[in-house]
Enzyme design. Structure first.
Site, PDB file in Angstrom:
ATOM      1  N   SER A 258       3.145  -1.635 -10.030  1.00 30.60           N
ATOM      2  CA  SER A 258       2.781  -3.009  -9.649  1.00 30.60           C
ATOM      3  C   SER A 258       1.905  -3.733 -10.662  1.00 30.60           C
ATOM      4  CB  SER A 258       2.094  -3.011  -8.283  1.00 30.60           C
ATOM      5  OG  SER A 258       3.050  -2.989  -7.249  1.00 30.60           O
TER       6      SER A 258
ATOM      7  N   LYS B 178       3.110  -7.035 -12.137  1.00 32.20           N
ATOM      8  CA  LYS B 178       2.800  -8.364 -11.600  1.00 32.20           C
ATOM      9  C   LYS B 178       1.864  -9.146 -12.523  1.00 32.20           C
ATOM     10  CE  LYS B 178       3.475  -7.067  -6.734  1.00 32.20           C
ATOM     11  NZ  LYS B 178       3.819  -5.646  -6.885  1.00 32.20           N
TER      12      LYS B 178
ATOM     13  N   SER C 142      -0.838  -7.450  -3.959  1.00 33.14           N
ATOM     14  CA  SER C 142       0.322  -6.804  -4.570  1.00 33.14           C
ATOM     15  C   SER C 142       1.599  -7.197  -3.829  1.00 33.14           C
ATOM     16  CB  SER C 142       0.166  -5.272  -4.579  1.00 33.14           C
ATOM     17  OG  SER C 142       1.003  -4.694  -5.554  1.00 33.14           O
TER      18      SER C 142
END
Length: 461
Positions: free
Chosen positions: A115, A118, A299
């Site tokens: 993640s 991102k 997230s």
């Protein structure tokens, strides 16, 4: 009387606002002296408010001295030897002011980012679209009298009728229905045929490298330009996700119109909005900067995937996952931070993504620079250790060797099977802002406590 937690949460908000408008120094605002020790989610391009930012980092007055490299290297090297990290680990610590490497180990090695992907997706969105861009969900007149088209604008946070108010404030399907009904009644129209247009996004709603369980487990919904509550059947629950978000959203909109006194034909089908069709109603998302903060703090996989597709559209490509990843990399190239980046999605769910620690730490350093105003939401959106988002879940920064730095680290987490990453920023004990990235993609079980320890070492250096 405010609880201690409420006071700390309020302080966190003040810190985020203050830090974005002054010299960015986390330690100056949060550090105690001495410190006390107390899985990861319209058919035209949006309006762009400004272009990409290509400035260099600048020295700011009041920066403290760099940490002692020898001591920091010894401590980080020792921690990086922990077997919990597995046998492929990359690490870097940068001076946020100059970009100088204070510590590096496999810093340029592309590693599965999970993640922390991102970070680059959000940076590309801010640089390409501008932080004030909003995404509009619209209703327009159809090609024939009495026909109406609900047009998705790529806002997965569009709130359905059961959603509860959250931050950032969401566009509401109920508000859209009320505005549309008012326009129709003013035209003396009380019976319509409804269709829906989700053509802003194209291609597969599932990204390469996604595992079959992601949608059933609620990691993400199939990605469409028309969706409410991020494709959740119940907005308060992560799962189940609906298989056809556009149809589900259009059906809910039809029910809301009925409550407003508009009769809708039973058949609600996909359609195409006529070019230049008169608008009957619209609602706008929160500005992009707050969507980015939300995406990083929580997230949010669904929002990240939408942002990648919006970058593709702004960059003149179709709104598909493949075009989105190429467009994100193209924007990163303009920013000078694309070396070794390979993407298959925008959220980091894909196991095919590769990013180096150096790229992540450099993007974060840019976000704290006064010369990169479009990117500030990257810094302000980072979870705060022990307090917010994926670092405030009660599992992070709780061990003896990391809990003393609670509140002093802002960082984005990354978690997949056998993958743990952490990238963020901290202010050293002498007041120097540094950024870091620690990445491991051959983790035997979990390396989260070790990553917290590494970040804590940086914060107290």
């Amino acid at each position: 009387m405010l609880t201690t937690l409420a006071v700390l949460q309020a302080l966190t908000i003040v810190i985020g606002v203050y830090a974005m408008t002054t010299d960015f120094s986390l330690g100056a605002l949060t550090r105690q002296s001495p410190p006390t020790k107390p899985t990861e989610g319209p058919p035209s391009a949006p309006v762009v408010t400004s272009g990409p930012v290509l400035a260099q980092l600048s020295v700011k007055p009041g920066d403290g001295p760099l940490p002692t490299k020898g001591t920091l290297t010894r401590q980080l090297t020792d921690a990086l030897g922990d077997k919990a990290l597995g046998d492929r680990v990359g690490a870097v610590v940068l001076d946020a002011v100059t970009g100088e490497r204070i510590f590096a180990s496999n810093a340029d090695t592309p590693i599965v980012p999970a993640s922390t992907t991102k970070i680059v997706t959000c940076a590309a969105a801010l640089a390409s679209l501008g932080p004030d861009t909003r995404f509009s969900t619209r209703v327009v007149q159809g090609a024939s009298p009495g026909t109406v088209v609900l047009v998705g604008g790529g806002d997965p946070l569009l709130a359905g009728p059961s959603a509860k108010p959250v931050y950032p404030k969401q566009a509401s399907l109920a508000t859209l229905a009320a505005r549309t009904a008012a326009t129709l009644k003013a035209q003396n129209i009380r019976k319509i045929t409804l269709s829906y247009d989700s053509s802003l996004f194209a291609g597969s709603p599932i990204a390469p490298g996604w595992k079959p369980n992601y949608v059933p487990d609620g990691e993400a919904a199939p990605v469409y330009a028309l969706a409410m509550d991020e494709g959740r059947q119940n907005p308060r629950n992560r799962q189940p996700r609906v298989s056809n978000p556009p149809q589900y959203t259009a059906a809910a909109f039809a029910s809301l119109l009925a409550k407003q006194g508009i009769t809708v034909a039973r058949s609600v089908r996909p359609g195409k909005a006529p070019a230049g069709a008169p608008e009957l109603g619209r609602v706008d998302s929160a500005p992009l900067y707050s969507l980015v903060e939300h995406t990083l703090t929580h997230s949010d996989n669904d929002m990240a995937e939408a942002l990648a597709r919006h970058v593709a559209i702004k960059e003149g490509k179709e709104g598909s996952v493949e075009a989105g990843t190429k467009a994100v990399i193209a924007v990163l190239q303009r920013l000078g931070v694309a070396q070794g980046v390979s993407l298959s999605d925008g959220s980091g769910l894909s196991t095919l993504n590769r990013i180096s620690p150096s790229v992540l730490a450099t993007v974060i350093a840019m976000s704290g620079s006064a010369n990169q105003p479009n990117l500030h939401a990257i810094a302000s959106g980072m979870p705060i250790a022990g307090f917010s988002g994926t670092l405030g879940n009660g599992r992070r920064f709780t061990s003896r060797d990391s809990r003393g730095q609670v509140g002093l680290v802002r960082a984005k987490t990354g978690t997949l099977n056998n993958v743990n990453t952490l990238a963020g920023m901290a202010t050293t004990k002498d007041g120097r802002l540094v950024t870091f990235a620690f990445m491991a993609d051959r983790v035997p079980v979990t390396a989260e406590p070790v990553l917290d320890r590494l970040a804590a070492i940086v914060a107290r250096s």
